[in-house]
Structures are given as C-alpha cells and as structure tokens.
Design an enzyme around this catalytic site. Structure first.
Site, PDB file in Angstrom:
ATOM      1  N   HIS A   2       0.795  -1.413   0.040  1.00 39.92           N
ATOM      2  CA  HIS A   2      -0.031  -0.199  -0.037  1.00 39.92           C
ATOM      3  C   HIS A   2       0.918   1.136  -0.019  1.00 39.92           C
ATOM      4  O   HIS A   2       1.902   1.318   0.627  1.00 39.92           O
ATOM      5  CB  HIS A   2      -0.719  -0.001   1.346  1.00 39.92           C
ATOM      6  CG  HIS A   2      -1.841   1.271   1.164  1.00 39.92           C
ATOM      7  ND1 HIS A   2      -2.905   1.236   0.417  1.00 39.92           N
ATOM      8  CD2 HIS A   2      -1.732   2.479   1.843  1.00 39.92           C
ATOM      9  CE1 HIS A   2      -3.568   2.328   0.577  1.00 39.92           C
ATOM     10  NE2 HIS A   2      -2.957   3.350   1.629  1.00 39.92           N
ATOM     11  N   GLU A  16      -9.674  -9.458   6.577  1.00 38.53           N
ATOM     12  CA  GLU A  16     -10.815  -8.890   6.231  1.00 38.53           C
ATOM     13  C   GLU A  16     -11.172  -7.363   6.334  1.00 38.53           C
ATOM     14  O   GLU A  16     -12.048  -6.880   5.730  1.00 38.53           O
ATOM     15  CB  GLU A  16     -12.362  -9.603   6.934  1.00 38.53           C
ATOM     16  CG  GLU A  16     -12.231  -9.485   8.454  1.00 38.53           C
ATOM     17  CD  GLU A  16     -11.065  -9.843   9.182  1.00 38.53           C
ATOM     18  OE1 GLU A  16     -10.154 -10.874   8.805  1.00 38.53           O
ATOM     19  OE2 GLU A  16     -11.179  -9.324  10.678  1.00 38.53           O
TER      20      GLU A  16
HETATM   21  C1  GAR Z   1       1.284   0.918  -6.393  1.00 37.29           C
HETATM   22  O1  GAR Z   1       1.453   2.178  -5.925  1.00 37.29           O
HETATM   23  C2  GAR Z   1       0.543   0.248  -5.307  1.00 37.29           C
HETATM   24  O2  GAR Z   1       1.150   0.374  -4.016  1.00 37.29           O
HETATM   25  C3  GAR Z   1      -0.928   0.872  -5.387  1.00 37.29           C
HETATM   26  O3  GAR Z   1      -1.218   0.873  -6.693  1.00 37.29           O
HETATM   27  C4  GAR Z   1      -0.144   1.212  -7.592  1.00 37.29           C
HETATM   28  C5  GAR Z   1       0.032  -0.087  -8.528  1.00 37.29           C
HETATM   29  O4  GAR Z   1       1.294   0.185  -9.551  1.00 37.29           O
HETATM   30  N1  GAR Z   1      -1.858  -0.081  -4.689  1.00 37.29           N
HETATM   31  C6  GAR Z   1      -2.918   0.400  -4.092  1.00 37.29           C
HETATM   32  O5  GAR Z   1      -3.337   1.718  -3.878  1.00 37.29           O
HETATM   33  C7  GAR Z   1      -3.787  -0.610  -3.236  1.00 37.29           C
HETATM   34  N2  GAR Z   1      -4.604  -0.261  -2.295  1.00 37.29           N
HETATM   35  P1  GAR Z   1       1.697  -0.947 -10.114  1.00 37.29           P
HETATM   36  O6  GAR Z   1       0.675  -1.615 -11.076  1.00 37.29           O
HETATM   37  O7  GAR Z   1       2.705  -0.301 -11.108  1.00 37.29           O
HETATM   38  O8  GAR Z   1       2.476  -2.020  -9.390  1.00 37.29           O
END
Ligand code: GAR
Length: 204
Positions: A112, A150
C-alpha cells in the site's frame, strides 16, 4: 529446495510485479517462484510483463464474471490449478471478501502506498492515496507491506519505509518516488521473507 509457489495479483501497470520478477532473476527472491499472474483487468500492462517473463497469466474480472462469488471462485480455481501457496497483491484494485481472505491466513501480502494507518482503507488506492497525502500537507509518506485480512489495509504490518515529500510534488511525482524508494524494495523483501517461512515449514 522446493520453492514457495507465488501468484501475483495485478490490475494495472504492474511495476511492482516487475520488481518481483526482477528480484527473482537477480537472486533477491530465492525461496519463492512466481508461477501465476492474475489480472482483474484484461488490458493491464502487467499482462505484457507476465508474457515477457514467460509466466502464465489469467484474467479474472469481477464485472465480467457478474458477482463477487463467481470472481473469487475463478481466482480460487486458478490458484489451485497452479498449486499456489502465497498470494501477493501488487496494485490489485479489487476487494477480496472475508470469506476468501479467511481461507489464506498470513498467506496474502499487499503493498500500500502510504504509511498505514495514514491514508488507507476503502477508497484509498493508487494516485488517490498520494493526492490525500498532499492535500493533508504531511511532509513524510511512504509504503507499507502487510498481511491481508478482512479489513481493507487492516492486516498485520510486515515492513514500512518512509519517503519525503518534496515542495512542488504532484500525485504523479510522489507516486513515482514512493515506488522507487519504497515499494519496489519492500515488496520483494517481504515476499522473500514469507516465501522462506513457508518453505521452511514444508521442509520440517
Ligand atoms: C502501487 O503504487 C500500489 O502500491 C498501489 O497501486 C500502485 C500500482 O502500481 N496499490 C494500492 O493503492 C492498493 N490499495 P503498479 O501496477 O505499477 O504496481
């Protein structure tokens, strides 16, 4: 040594998937092997990365499958077809139900892009997380790798790394810095840690 079989779940660009594939090639991820990529989106660039690395990939779209139950059944089938033991959510933008997560205790990791418990939970994903950090005016943000349970972004924290916010940052520049300085390092590190733990349990 029998490596831990890993599935990486993605929805978009897949730079975190790439970091995991690179870690495997470079000998940082030694106790686990990425045997499957599952994408919630059929046009995710992450699918191209999987193909380039020769890793099998399947698309499981909640929308196309019509219900959460059908979506999770399709994911479960793919996981069992490939003998998966550890799930890594790498920019996976679909929520998994308590019914699903309870079947994989301490066996699902998520990255995250903030220092949990800041800017996390329902509605905080992707660039929205960085926009919220900039709107609040915090001077330090970062990334967190945690187990998935969860509660969205509520599972036990494994690793965190702080990243400084710079004057003039936009959500995009901040996202890039958090990825480069934190996510792409922490996620392979945590994946190796848990892969090793599972591998040792099997060896006993
Ligand atoms: C990343 O920054 C990840 O941490 C975030 O989405 C991006 C995906 O990038 N995830 C979230 O926000 C989950 N809550 P990527 O597809 O290039 O790995």
């Amino acid at each position: 040594m029998v490596k831990t079989k890993i599935a990486v779940l993605v929805s978009g660009g897949g730079t975190n998937l790439q970091a995991l594939l690179d870690a495997q090639r470079e000998g940082v991820l030694t106790d686990g092997e990425i045997v499957l990529v599952i994408s919630s989106n059929d046009s995710a660039y992450a699918l191209t990365r999987a193909a380039q690395a020769g890793v099998p990939a399947v698309v499981c779209s909640r929308k196309a499958l019509g219900s959460q139950a059908a979506f999770e059944a399709a994911i479960s089938q793919a996981l069992s077809d490939h003998g998966v033991e550890l799930l890594v959510l790498a920019g996976f933008m679909s929520i998994l139900s308590a019914d699903f997560t309870s079947r994989w205790p301490r066996r699902i990791l998520n990255v995250h892009p903030s220092l949990i418990p800041a800017f996390c939970g329902k509605g905080f994903y992707g660039l929205k997380v960085h926009q919220a950090a900039l709107d609040y005016g915090v001077k330090v943000t970062g990334a967190t790798v945690h187990f998935v349970n969860e509660v969205p972004d509520g599972g036990e924290i494994l690793l965190q790394k702080a990243v400084e916010i710079q004057p003039g940052d936009t959500p995009e520049t901040l996202q890039r810095r958090v990825m480069e300085q934190a996510e792409w390092k922490l996620l392979p590190q945590a994946t190796q840690m848990i892969s090793e733990e599972i591998r040792r349990e099997k060896d006993q």
